[in-house]
Design a protein around this motif. Structure first.
Motif, PDB file in Angstrom:
ATOM      1  N   LEU A 244       4.855   5.515   3.209  1.00 11.95           N
ATOM      2  CA  LEU A 244       4.566   6.692   3.153  1.00 11.95           C
ATOM      3  C   LEU A 244       5.380   7.594   2.109  1.00 11.95           C
ATOM      4  CD1 LEU A 244       3.938   7.392   7.149  1.00 11.95           C
ATOM      5  CD2 LEU A 244       2.129   6.444   5.436  1.00 11.95           C
ATOM      6  N   HIS A 245       4.723   8.099   1.334  1.00 10.19           N
ATOM      7  CA  HIS A 245       5.544   9.058   0.742  1.00 10.19           C
ATOM      8  C   HIS A 245       4.897  10.535  -0.089  1.00 10.19           C
ATOM      9  CE1 HIS A 245       8.458   5.801  -0.132  1.00 10.19           C
ATOM     10  NE2 HIS A 245       7.236   5.188  -0.338  1.00 10.19           N
ATOM     11  N   MET A 246       4.332  11.117   1.252  1.00 13.65           N
ATOM     12  CA  MET A 246       3.797  12.455   1.224  1.00 13.65           C
ATOM     13  C   MET A 246       4.590  13.433   1.517  1.00 13.65           C
ATOM     14  SD  MET A 246       2.535  10.620   3.791  1.00 13.65           S
ATOM     15  CE  MET A 246       1.183   9.874   3.111  1.00 13.65           C
TER      16      MET A 246
ATOM     17  N   LYS B 227       1.113  -7.034  -5.034  1.00  8.82           N
ATOM     18  CA  LYS B 227       0.193  -6.056  -5.536  1.00  8.82           C
ATOM     19  C   LYS B 227       0.052  -4.687  -5.103  1.00  8.82           C
ATOM     20  CE  LYS B 227      -4.977  -5.885  -5.306  1.00  8.82           C
ATOM     21  NZ  LYS B 227      -6.398  -6.497  -4.576  1.00  8.82           N
ATOM     22  N   VAL B 228      -0.052  -3.991  -5.712  1.00  5.64           N
ATOM     23  CA  VAL B 228       0.326  -2.442  -5.454  1.00  5.64           C
ATOM     24  C   VAL B 228      -1.252  -1.718  -5.369  1.00  5.64           C
ATOM     25  CG1 VAL B 228       1.119  -0.147  -5.807  1.00  5.64           C
ATOM     26  CG2 VAL B 228       2.430  -2.388  -6.308  1.00  5.64           C
ATOM     27  N   ILE B 229      -1.486  -1.352  -4.241  1.00  8.64           N
ATOM     28  CA  ILE B 229      -2.504  -0.263  -3.854  1.00  8.64           C
ATOM     29  C   ILE B 229      -2.217   1.071  -3.578  1.00  8.64           C
ATOM     30  CG2 ILE B 229      -4.247  -2.255  -3.660  1.00  8.64           C
ATOM     31  CD1 ILE B 229      -4.018  -1.337  -0.642  1.00  8.64           C
ATOM     32  N   TYR B 230      -2.890   2.136  -3.992  1.00 12.91           N
ATOM     33  CA  TYR B 230      -2.475   3.426  -3.520  1.00 12.91           C
ATOM     34  C   TYR B 230      -3.477   4.298  -3.261  1.00 12.91           C
ATOM     35  CZ  TYR B 230      -3.427   5.306  -8.041  1.00 12.91           C
ATOM     36  OH  TYR B 230      -4.012   5.742  -9.181  1.00 12.91           O
TER      37      TYR B 230
ATOM     38  N   GLY C 233       0.692  -1.300  -0.062  1.00 17.13           N
ATOM     39  CA  GLY C 233       0.030   0.055   0.030  1.00 17.13           C
ATOM     40  C   GLY C 233       0.887   1.262  -0.218  1.00 17.13           C
ATOM     41  N   VAL C 234       0.786   2.181  -0.870  1.00 21.44           N
ATOM     42  CA  VAL C 234       1.389   3.447  -1.036  1.00 21.44           C
ATOM     43  C   VAL C 234       0.358   4.409  -0.773  1.00 21.44           C
ATOM     44  CG1 VAL C 234       2.859   4.534  -2.701  1.00 21.44           C
ATOM     45  CG2 VAL C 234       2.725   2.277  -3.037  1.00 21.44           C
ATOM     46  N   LEU C 235       0.883   5.158   0.046  1.00 20.66           N
ATOM     47  CA  LEU C 235       0.301   6.759   0.388  1.00 20.66           C
ATOM     48  C   LEU C 235       1.167   7.546  -0.063  1.00 20.66           C
ATOM     49  CD1 LEU C 235      -1.065   5.996   3.903  1.00 20.66           C
ATOM     50  CD2 LEU C 235      -2.308   5.534   1.954  1.00 20.66           C
ATOM     51  N   GLY C 236       0.658   8.297  -1.189  1.00 18.46           N
ATOM     52  CA  GLY C 236       1.665   9.334  -1.880  1.00 18.46           C
ATOM     53  C   GLY C 236       2.160   8.766  -3.075  1.00 18.46           C
ATOM     54  N   PHE C 237       1.234   8.890  -4.052  1.00 15.65           N
ATOM     55  CA  PHE C 237       1.858   7.984  -5.418  1.00 15.65           C
ATOM     56  C   PHE C 237       2.541   8.965  -6.270  1.00 15.65           C
ATOM     57  CE2 PHE C 237       1.105   4.826  -8.929  1.00 15.65           C
ATOM     58  CZ  PHE C 237       1.607   3.616  -8.135  1.00 15.65           C
TER      59      PHE C 237
ATOM     60  N   ASP D 164      -3.568   8.604  -3.235  1.00 14.71           N
ATOM     61  CA  ASP D 164      -3.058  10.144  -3.541  1.00 14.71           C
ATOM     62  C   ASP D 164      -4.166  11.280  -3.385  1.00 14.71           C
ATOM     63  OD1 ASP D 164      -0.056  11.053  -4.863  1.00 14.71           O
ATOM     64  OD2 ASP D 164      -1.675  12.356  -4.864  1.00 14.71           O
ATOM     65  N   ALA D 165      -3.703  12.223  -2.787  1.00 13.82           N
ATOM     66  CA  ALA D 165      -4.861  13.380  -2.639  1.00 13.82           C
ATOM     67  C   ALA D 165      -4.891  13.916  -4.080  1.00 13.82           C
ATOM     68  CB  ALA D 165      -4.255  14.583  -1.585  1.00 13.82           C
ATOM     69  N   PHE D 166      -4.340  13.959  -5.116  1.00 11.37           N
ATOM     70  CA  PHE D 166      -4.189  14.499  -6.471  1.00 11.37           C
ATOM     71  C   PHE D 166      -4.136  13.249  -7.328  1.00 11.37           C
ATOM     72  CE2 PHE D 166      -1.478  17.101  -3.668  1.00 11.37           C
ATOM     73  CZ  PHE D 166      -1.966  18.420  -3.811  1.00 11.37           C
ATOM     74  N   PRO D 167      -4.751  13.664  -8.543  1.00  9.71           N
ATOM     75  CA  PRO D 167      -5.303  12.685  -9.582  1.00  9.71           C
ATOM     76  C   PRO D 167      -3.906  12.186 -10.198  1.00  9.71           C
ATOM     77  CG  PRO D 167      -6.360  14.622  -9.860  1.00  9.71           C
ATOM     78  CD  PRO D 167      -5.509  14.885  -8.787  1.00  9.71           C
ATOM     79  N   VAL D 168      -3.874  10.777 -10.445  1.00  4.59           N
ATOM     80  CA  VAL D 168      -2.690  10.089 -10.839  1.00  4.59           C
ATOM     81  C   VAL D 168      -2.864   9.637 -12.391  1.00  4.59           C
ATOM     82  CG1 VAL D 168      -1.216   8.160 -10.600  1.00  4.59           C
ATOM     83  CG2 VAL D 168      -1.837   9.381  -8.815  1.00  4.59           C
ATOM     84  N   LYS D 169      -2.111  10.016 -13.453  1.00  2.00           N
ATOM     85  CA  LYS D 169      -2.076   9.588 -14.658  1.00  2.00           C
ATOM     86  C   LYS D 169      -2.494   8.184 -14.832  1.00  2.00           C
ATOM     87  CE  LYS D 169       0.044  13.710 -16.602  1.00  2.00           C
ATOM     88  NZ  LYS D 169       1.260  14.018 -17.545  1.00  2.00           N
ATOM     89  N   PRO D 170      -3.477   7.640 -15.394  1.00  2.00           N
ATOM     90  CA  PRO D 170      -3.503   6.153 -15.594  1.00  2.00           C
ATOM     91  C   PRO D 170      -2.256   5.328 -16.239  1.00  2.00           C
ATOM     92  CG  PRO D 170      -5.488   7.193 -16.370  1.00  2.00           C
ATOM     93  CD  PRO D 170      -4.404   8.431 -16.237  1.00  2.00           C
TER      94      PRO D 170
END
Length: 324
Positions: free
Chosen positions: A212-214, A175-178, A153-157, A180-186
């Motif tokens: 954590l990566h914010m 498996k990666v889930i995330y 799990g990634v907080l801040g992608f 992010d407070a901002f839209p991430v390009k697909p």
């Protein structure tokens, strides 16, 4: 020939970078490598054309509140800039830059290192061995957690979060889930098949490892607190290579001691270099002294990036990494 711009560097930088700075500028280096006081930083803003702090220098509103500053650019060495009051900097007319991108891979490497060290109880094992307490192999000795095939799990992608996701997915089949407070390009999420979740809480509840990566600062202060830690699996691992203030250290220590979560790997701390005693008491916490970007090539690249920003500014151009 015009005088060279006067530049102050607040801490020691890699030797090659300092040598190049000496060629290009009238540079003052901090030979003692002792942190500057607020008064010394205020005086530097009066005496130099450029001021180059690091993430360990607290450049707050009181430092920036100077009349008639000679400095117009604060070129910080580091990607994070929560140590600088950017609102006060803007108000006072300072340009602020940072050094993004160049440290993403190394910081992501360290996030994975902390994940593995916490999962496999590396710190505990080394302490036992060095203390002469190891009695030999046995089937039930120091059982850890397998991360391969688990959920990452990634907080801040952003850049660093995505690099960590690649290493976890392609290196360990996770498996990666995330969130992010901002839209991430697909296409950026598609690199690892990462799946978006609609909240921090959703990631915490599902992931076996949460990294954590914010940014730091007031918006993310104690983002990971007692209530959110309780949402995590009792076997889950929390990794922080972002900023110390993102985690409530006392709440984390209590969760680690109570078995609310399985372990933690921390490279950053609120109020560092001071560490709260409760965290030091946690055997299931791996603690490192802010080593995220600590490879020679990366620390040199950070210095070159500062110099790119300085060069652009002194040419009358817009620095590429302006954040304020």
């Amino acid at each position: 020939m015009a005088d060279k711009p006067k530049v102050l560097v607040t801490r020691r930088w890699p030797e090659a970078v300092e040598a190049k700075l000496k060629e290009l500028y009238d540079v003052t280096l901090n030979e003692s490598d002792v942190p500057m006081t607020a008064d010394e930083m205020r005086q530097a803003l009066m005496d130099y054309d450029a001021f180059c702090p690091t993430v360990s220098d607290k450049v707050d509103a009181s430092v920036l509140d100077v009349e008639g500053a000679r400095t117009k650019i604060i070129a910080s060495y580091g990607v994070g800039y929560s140590h600088i009051d950017t609102d006060a900097a803007k108000k006072a007319g300072f340009i602020v830059t940072n050094t993004p991108e160049v440290l993403s891979n190394c910081t992501a490497d360290l996030a994975i290192t902390l994940m593995l060290a916490a999962a496999r109880r590396v710190g505990e094992g080394e302490r036992e061995l060095r203390a002469g307490k190891w009695t030999g192999w046995r089937p039930t000795h120091m059982i850890g957690t397998r991360v391969s095939g688990g959920t990452f799990g990634v907080l801040g992608f952003g850049r660093i979060g995505r690099e960590a996701a690649k290493k976890a997915h392609f290196g360990f089949g996770m498996k990666v889930i995330y969130f992010d407070a901002f839209p991430v390009k697909p296409e950026l999420a598609a690199e690892t098949g990462a799946e978006s979740r609609d909240s921090i809480e959703a990631v915490l509840a599902e992931a076996d490892v949460v990294t954590l990566h914010m940014p730091g600062g007031k918006d993310n202060y104690h983002l990971i607190n007692e209530a959110r830690l309780k949402l995590m699996k009792p076997t889950a691992i929390l990794v922080n290579t972002a900023r110390g203030e993102v985690v409530d250290g006392n709440a984390l220590a209590a969760a680690l001691k109570a078995g609310t979560i399985g372990g933690a790997g921390l490279d950053v701390f609120e109020g560092e270099p001071k560490i709260i005693p409760a965290l030091l008491e946690c055997e299931n916490a791996v603690l490192l002294p802010h080593l995220g970007s600590a490879t020679l090539s990366t620390r040199e690249d950070m210095g070159w990036r500062v110099m790119e920003n300085l060069e652009a500014y002194f040419k009358g151009e817009a620095p590429r990494d302006r954040v304020a």
